[in-house]
Scaffold this motif. Sequence first.
Motif, short mmCIF file in Angstrom:
data_model
loop_
_atom_site.label_atom_id
_atom_site.label_comp_id
_atom_site.label_asym_id
_atom_site.label_seq_id
_atom_site.Cartn_x
_atom_site.Cartn_y
_atom_site.Cartn_z
N GLN A 179 41.77 40.48 35.14
CA GLN A 179 43.19 40.82 35.35
C GLN A 179 44.04 39.58 35.60
O GLN A 179 45.25 39.63 35.47
CB GLN A 179 43.35 41.81 36.51
CG GLN A 179 42.80 43.19 36.20
CD GLN A 179 42.96 44.11 37.39
OE1 GLN A 179 42.11 44.15 38.28
NE2 GLN A 179 44.06 44.83 37.43
N VAL A 180 43.39 38.45 35.96
CA VAL A 180 44.12 37.19 36.03
C VAL A 180 43.67 36.28 34.88
O VAL A 180 43.81 35.06 34.93
CB VAL A 180 43.99 36.48 37.40
CG1 VAL A 180 44.73 37.28 38.49
CG2 VAL A 180 42.54 36.26 37.79
N GLY A 181 43.13 36.91 33.83
CA GLY A 181 42.83 36.18 32.59
C GLY A 181 41.50 35.45 32.56
O GLY A 181 41.26 34.66 31.66
N VAL A 182 40.62 35.72 33.55
CA VAL A 182 39.32 35.03 33.59
C VAL A 182 38.21 36.05 33.29
O VAL A 182 37.95 36.92 34.12
CB VAL A 182 39.07 34.37 34.97
CG1 VAL A 182 37.73 33.64 34.97
CG2 VAL A 182 40.21 33.43 35.33
N PRO A 183 37.57 35.94 32.12
CA PRO A 183 36.58 36.97 31.74
C PRO A 183 35.22 36.79 32.40
O PRO A 183 34.21 36.58 31.75
CB PRO A 183 36.49 36.81 30.22
CG PRO A 183 36.83 35.37 29.98
CD PRO A 183 37.76 34.93 31.08
N LYS A 184 35.21 36.86 33.74
CA LYS A 184 33.96 36.74 34.49
C LYS A 184 33.70 38.04 35.24
O LYS A 184 34.63 38.72 35.65
CB LYS A 184 34.05 35.59 35.50
CG LYS A 184 33.96 34.24 34.84
CD LYS A 184 33.88 33.12 35.87
CE LYS A 184 33.61 31.80 35.17
NZ LYS A 184 33.85 30.66 36.07
N ARG A 185 32.42 38.33 35.47
CA ARG A 185 32.04 39.57 36.16
C ARG A 185 32.17 39.37 37.67
O ARG A 185 31.20 39.10 38.38
CB ARG A 185 30.62 39.99 35.75
CG ARG A 185 30.52 40.23 34.24
CD ARG A 185 29.20 40.81 33.82
NE ARG A 185 29.17 42.26 33.97
CZ ARG A 185 29.68 43.13 33.12
NH1 ARG A 185 30.32 42.73 32.04
NH2 ARG A 185 29.57 44.41 33.35
N LEU A 186 33.41 39.51 38.11
CA LEU A 186 33.76 39.20 39.49
C LEU A 186 34.89 40.13 39.93
O LEU A 186 35.86 40.31 39.19
CB LEU A 186 34.24 37.74 39.53
CG LEU A 186 34.97 37.24 40.77
CD1 LEU A 186 34.05 37.24 41.98
CD2 LEU A 186 35.52 35.84 40.51
N LEU A 187 34.73 40.72 41.12
CA LEU A 187 35.76 41.62 41.67
C LEU A 187 36.06 41.23 43.10
O LEU A 187 35.18 40.80 43.83
CB LEU A 187 35.25 43.07 41.77
CG LEU A 187 34.39 43.67 40.70
CD1 LEU A 187 33.83 44.98 41.21
CD2 LEU A 187 35.22 43.86 39.46
N VAL A 188 37.31 41.44 43.49
CA VAL A 188 37.64 41.39 44.92
C VAL A 188 38.24 42.73 45.30
O VAL A 188 38.97 43.34 44.51
CB VAL A 188 38.60 40.23 45.29
CG1 VAL A 188 37.98 38.89 44.93
CG2 VAL A 188 39.96 40.39 44.63
N ILE A 189 37.87 43.21 46.49
CA ILE A 189 38.37 44.51 46.97
C ILE A 189 38.69 44.37 48.45
O ILE A 189 37.94 43.75 49.20
CB ILE A 189 37.30 45.62 46.78
CG1 ILE A 189 37.09 45.90 45.29
CG2 ILE A 189 37.69 46.91 47.53
CD1 ILE A 189 36.00 46.92 44.99
#
Length: 188
Positions: free
Chosen positions: A51-61
């Motif tokens: 969602q900020v343009g970085v195609p990595k498997r990473l989430l913040v919640i």
Amino acid sequence: MAIREILEVPDPRLKTVSEPVTEFDDELKTLVEDMFETMYAAPGIGLAAIQVGVPKRLLVIDLQPEDTDAEPEECDHGGHHHHHYPTKKEPRVFVNPEILDPADELASYQEGCLSVPDIFADVDRPATCRVRYQDLDGNVHEEEMEGLMATCIQHEMDHLEGILFIDHLSRLKRNMALKKLKKLREAA
């Protein structure tokens, strides 16, 4: 720390399938800090790196639950006087998350998304799920998720496959949502 631009539909990058994170380095930590700052500023409760343009498997919640131990804050809404609890920060980071055993039972939540601004719709997802993920140091964890957390992590994990919450809606409802978004943008 920096606030990054959030991609919005119909940006084709949102359909990207993200790549696994292999380097647990300072660059990753900076990205996570930026993602939290971007999410809080939006404001939102979850953000995937794509969602900020970085195609990595990473989430913040961060569900930012109400802090019922804190003193309630008073607020005035046009003569209505009431108390509400301030929210507390509970930032969570999930690297390379996988869902192990989604429940058969579904739960419906009204979802929204920072990449689909001002559009909300009910989505059915497994009510609970077990998630395996890595932290910022690469350690592996497993956790049972339920309630809003289960919904939120599944919503964010969809982003890693290039799926948006409106993709779960019927074609008619999805088209209506996108039309509404177009109207809102024209009005802005």
